[in-house]
Design an enzyme around this catalytic site. Sequence first.
Site, short mmCIF file in Angstrom:
data_model
loop_
_atom_site.label_atom_id
_atom_site.label_comp_id
_atom_site.label_asym_id
_atom_site.label_seq_id
_atom_site.Cartn_x
_atom_site.Cartn_y
_atom_site.Cartn_z
N SER A 158 -79.96 94.05 -9.68
CA SER A 158 -79.56 95.36 -10.20
C SER A 158 -78.43 95.92 -9.34
O SER A 158 -78.42 95.75 -8.11
CB SER A 158 -80.74 96.33 -10.17
OG SER A 158 -80.30 97.66 -10.42
N TYR A 171 -88.00 100.35 -7.27
CA TYR A 171 -87.33 99.31 -8.07
C TYR A 171 -86.20 98.68 -7.28
O TYR A 171 -86.06 97.45 -7.24
CB TYR A 171 -86.81 99.95 -9.35
CG TYR A 171 -85.95 99.05 -10.21
CD1 TYR A 171 -86.53 98.09 -11.04
CD2 TYR A 171 -84.56 99.17 -10.21
CE1 TYR A 171 -85.75 97.28 -11.84
CE2 TYR A 171 -83.77 98.37 -11.01
CZ TYR A 171 -84.37 97.42 -11.82
OH TYR A 171 -83.58 96.61 -12.61
#
Length: 266
Positions: A158, A171
Amino acid sequence: MSDTDLRDIEALNARTSDGIAVVTGASRGIGAAIAGRLGADGYTVAVHYRQDSTAATDVVEKITAAGGTAFSFAADLAEPDTGTAFWASYDAAAGALRDVPVRVLVNNAGIVVNGVIEETAAEDFIRQQQINTTAPFLIIKAALPRLADGGRVVNVSSGATRVPIPGIIGYTMTKGALEALTLPLAQHLGPRGITVNAVRPGTTDTDMNADWLRGNSEAMATIVAQRALGRVGGPADIADVVALLASHDARWITGQIIDATGGERL
């Protein structure tokens, strides 16, 4: 493995995409786009999903309608024995194809738990860690005997690992761990001619982001303003980068983290 052996493997990969491409979390969004692109590139695609069999079947049907080959299988990555259970489910769905080498493994599946650190419940963090980080590790470990020499491992990370977003702190931590796995694994598997790379998507127009992104002109404008390429990315933008890393053309790229954010906050 000798240099001659590695050159022979590279020559084989240059001639054909014969083999299996396994994509986790492939029933929707970026995973579905990756599955479709790899199917178009000639791989037989194993479409992994957790519970939405209808969506997974739709991905398979789209690949086969375009002239490709695909099948789907279910596995819950939140289970502690996910490495063993994942490949057992794969074998049951693959049938005779279970003996065909896996040439590409894309670790795409992941979940997002929103909240700053004070708002993140321990059980939510642990489940996110299991799905986003522990499961890919165990899936790769269990895959090594069936992963073809000269194959490809691509981890989907990410852009949050580069740009701080406190609201998804847990996350980000899990994706940072996935990136940390990529470099030593590339070194470890290099003697087999297997490349290992990671891709960092930015905010992408997928169903997962639909609630706050689609139809929200203010959110869209904010994201567009932060990107050098001046638009919000779509699943195909990420799938094409993964396909490049899976291809023969990327045979000399390994241990790399590829930014695929469209130039976020350059």
